[in-house]
Design a protein around this motif. Structure first.
Motif, PDB file in Angstrom:
ATOM      1  N   UNK A  86       1.047  -0.951   0.267  1.00  0.00           N
ATOM      2  CA  UNK A  86      -0.133   0.033   0.191  1.00  0.00           C
ATOM      3  C   UNK A  86       0.965   1.466   0.205  1.00  0.00           C
ATOM      4  N   UNK A  87       1.619   1.034   1.009  1.00  0.00           N
ATOM      5  CA  UNK A  87       3.372   2.668   0.991  1.00  0.00           C
ATOM      6  C   UNK A  87       4.033   2.592  -0.165  1.00  0.00           C
ATOM      7  N   UNK A  88       3.509   1.457  -1.089  1.00  0.00           N
ATOM      8  CA  UNK A  88       4.499   1.507  -2.095  1.00  0.00           C
ATOM      9  C   UNK A  88       3.534   2.212  -3.672  1.00  0.00           C
ATOM     10  N   UNK A  89       2.416   1.466  -3.383  1.00  0.00           N
ATOM     11  CA  UNK A  89       1.672   1.828  -3.688  1.00  0.00           C
ATOM     12  C   UNK A  89       1.285   3.196  -3.715  1.00  0.00           C
ATOM     13  N   UNK A  90       1.255   4.172  -2.755  1.00  0.00           N
ATOM     14  CA  UNK A  90       0.304   5.635  -2.840  1.00  0.00           C
ATOM     15  C   UNK A  90       1.576   6.196  -3.092  1.00  0.00           C
ATOM     16  N   UNK A  91       2.833   5.874  -2.740  1.00  0.00           N
ATOM     17  CA  UNK A  91       4.144   6.486  -2.859  1.00  0.00           C
ATOM     18  C   UNK A  91       4.793   6.736  -4.854  1.00  0.00           C
ATOM     19  N   UNK A  92       4.151   6.263  -5.420  1.00  0.00           N
ATOM     20  CA  UNK A  92       4.354   5.709  -7.127  1.00  0.00           C
ATOM     21  C   UNK A  92       3.449   6.488  -7.644  1.00  0.00           C
ATOM     22  N   UNK A  93       2.207   6.412  -6.692  1.00  0.00           N
ATOM     23  CA  UNK A  93       0.783   7.296  -7.298  1.00  0.00           C
ATOM     24  C   UNK A  93       0.578   8.717  -6.677  1.00  0.00           C
ATOM     25  N   UNK A  94       1.146   9.453  -6.110  1.00  0.00           N
ATOM     26  CA  UNK A  94       1.914  10.522  -5.608  1.00  0.00           C
ATOM     27  C   UNK A  94       2.651  11.141  -7.269  1.00  0.00           C
ATOM     28  N   UNK A  95       4.235  10.422  -6.918  1.00  0.00           N
ATOM     29  CA  UNK A  95       4.833  10.367  -8.112  1.00  0.00           C
ATOM     30  C   UNK A  95       4.360  10.485  -8.861  1.00  0.00           C
ATOM     31  N   UNK A  96       3.009  10.271  -9.382  1.00  0.00           N
ATOM     32  CA  UNK A  96       2.958  10.209 -11.590  1.00  0.00           C
ATOM     33  C   UNK A  96       1.379  11.016 -11.090  1.00  0.00           C
ATOM     34  N   UNK A  97       1.939  11.690 -10.557  1.00  0.00           N
ATOM     35  CA  UNK A  97       0.300  12.596 -10.743  1.00  0.00           C
ATOM     36  C   UNK A  97       1.487  14.095 -10.684  1.00  0.00           C
ATOM     37  N   UNK A  98       2.284  14.594  -9.680  1.00  0.00           N
ATOM     38  CA  UNK A  98       2.997  15.282  -9.889  1.00  0.00           C
ATOM     39  C   UNK A  98       3.849  15.518 -11.197  1.00  0.00           C
ATOM     40  N   UNK A  99       4.154  14.526 -12.129  1.00  0.00           N
ATOM     41  CA  UNK A  99       4.462  14.609 -13.344  1.00  0.00           C
ATOM     42  C   UNK A  99       3.616  14.284 -14.372  1.00  0.00           C
ATOM     43  N   UNK A 100       2.371  14.916 -13.993  1.00  0.00           N
ATOM     44  CA  UNK A 100       1.479  15.177 -14.991  1.00  0.00           C
ATOM     45  C   UNK A 100       1.533  16.955 -15.715  1.00  0.00           C
ATOM     46  N   UNK A 101       2.013  17.294 -16.751  1.00  0.00           N
ATOM     47  CA  UNK A 101       1.876  18.662 -16.705  1.00  0.00           C
ATOM     48  C   UNK A 101       0.899  19.527 -16.343  1.00  0.00           C
ATOM     49  N   UNK A 102       1.164  20.710 -16.387  1.00  0.00           N
ATOM     50  CA  UNK A 102      -0.018  21.446 -15.575  1.00  0.00           C
ATOM     51  C   UNK A 102      -0.946  22.098 -16.736  1.00  0.00           C
ATOM     52  N   UNK A 103      -2.139  21.171 -16.776  1.00  0.00           N
ATOM     53  CA  UNK A 103      -2.821  22.207 -17.348  1.00  0.00           C
ATOM     54  C   UNK A 103      -4.367  21.920 -16.985  1.00  0.00           C
ATOM     55  N   UNK A 104      -4.938  23.414 -17.409  1.00  0.00           N
ATOM     56  CA  UNK A 104      -6.425  23.679 -16.712  1.00  0.00           C
ATOM     57  C   UNK A 104      -7.700  23.209 -15.626  1.00  0.00           C
ATOM     58  N   UNK A 105      -7.418  21.864 -16.423  1.00  0.00           N
ATOM     59  CA  UNK A 105      -7.977  20.696 -16.138  1.00  0.00           C
ATOM     60  C   UNK A 105      -7.662  19.539 -16.298  1.00  0.00           C
ATOM     61  N   UNK A 106      -8.238  18.299 -15.357  1.00  0.00           N
ATOM     62  CA  UNK A 106      -8.064  17.285 -14.961  1.00  0.00           C
ATOM     63  C   UNK A 106      -9.067  16.494 -14.686  1.00  0.00           C
ATOM     64  N   UNK A 107      -9.204  14.898 -14.898  1.00  0.00           N
ATOM     65  CA  UNK A 107     -10.613  14.170 -15.343  1.00  0.00           C
ATOM     66  C   UNK A 107     -10.524  13.396 -15.485  1.00  0.00           C
ATOM     67  N   UNK A 108     -10.047  12.035 -14.508  1.00  0.00           N
ATOM     68  CA  UNK A 108     -10.604  10.516 -14.534  1.00  0.00           C
ATOM     69  C   UNK A 108     -11.983  10.396 -13.796  1.00  0.00           C
TER      70      UNK A 108
END
Length: 317
Positions: A86-108
């Protein structure tokens, strides 16, 4: 956590845990315009998150294309205890989100509720929709969970209709004709939809179920059900004006049986109208939340409107 899998479990590739994560599906659904961010650990990719660059009113946005019904981060959490994974998963997910380009809108729209926590930690707003699911078990047990009226409806349909097979082209033309006959707008009138259906069938990643009237042999209903190793998705359905009721339920029952025998969960793929909820309830399925995560910049909120960004069927959300 439902999305924490090793490669061996269920035969699932952790970096493509659903059919909607697979490159061929994403490529067709997005007109080959999708991109993704990745994170690595010890030289290996352990996380991947697709996004969909679009321009609206001169602003950059990313939303799931219409043919990508659910999508979230795909993580290989490694080995170890549940807490470690779980810790590995959450860490990787936060890093992924941080790598997204700075768009005005994101939706998943996420498949699993556990995907939501790192998005919330990164400032995304969440809302919930619901779907119905039937988990795999003995067919006889599933049948007993159906309502009395649903069982009667299917029995009547079995007397009226024969199970048949049709080609992807036949399905798409039949779908389009039935929409036109009802004077409605076909939201799937898109060459990508036809390509998705064709590619899914060729890859043996789904099936088209069709019903023909026993007396006239006319095609009266059809459903398209793609699948991955864990889920079969009630993706598209259509019926002619000749259907006297029951044909779609008959076909769904056939798809549910196939899913159970393959150890897949049958996903009704969302709830909509009150009538639709009542229709799904008759199958004895349990309700599962499906979370939508949205993030906008201040200028994105001002330009598109927060309510508009949260509405599930808007063109940019």
């Amino acid at each position: 956590m439902k999305h924490v899998y090793t490669v061996q479990q269920f035969g699932v590739d952790p970096l493509a845990p659903t059919i909607f994560h697979e490159p061929w599906w994403l490529k067709i659904a997005s007109d080959d315009s999708y991109k993704f961010v990745e994170v690595e650990s010890k030289g290996e990719v352990v996380g991947r998150l697709p996004y969909f660059p679009q321009k609206k009113f001169g602003f950059s946005i990313s939303i799931n294309p219409g043919l990508v019904h659910t999508l979230g981060p795909a993580i290989n959490s490694g080995e170890g205890s549940l807490e470690t994974r779980r810790q590995n998963t959450y860490k990787a997910m936060r890093e992924l989100i941080d790598k997204l380009p700075p768009y005005e809108v994101y939706r998943y729209k996420c498949l699993d509720s556990d995907d939501v926590i790192p998005f919330q930690q990164k400032g995304f707003m969440t809302r919930v929709q619901f779907t119905h699911e039937i988990e795999p078990k003995k067919v006889e047990q599933i049948w007993e969970t159906f309502s009395v009226s649903k069982r009667s409806e299917i029995r009547r349909a079995e007397k009226r209709y024969d199970l048949s097979s049709i080609t992807p082209d036949e399905f798409f033309l039949f779908y389009d004709q039935n929409i036109e006959d009802r004077g409605l707008k076909n939201v799937y009138r898109d060459h990508n939809t036809a390509i998705i259906i064709q590619e899914t069938i060729e890859r043996k990643r789904g099936k088209i179920y069709a019903a023909r009237a026993k007396d006239s042999k006319n095609l009266v209903a059809a459903i398209f059900v793609p699948h991955d190793n864990r889920y079969a998705y009630y993706f598209m359905s259509t019926r002619s004006l000749e259907d006297r009721s029951g044909a779609i339920s008959f076909l769904i029952w056939e798809a549910i049986k196939d899913a159970a025998e393959a150890n897949r969960t049958f996903d009704f793929d969302g709830l909509s109208s009150k009538e639709g909820v009542a229709f799904f309830d008759g199958f004895g399925a349990h309700i599962k939340p499906r979370y939508i995560v949205t993030k906008t910049t201040l200028i994105g909120s001002m330009t598109f409107g927060l309510k508009e960004c949260l509405r599930p069927n808007r063109f940019f959300c």
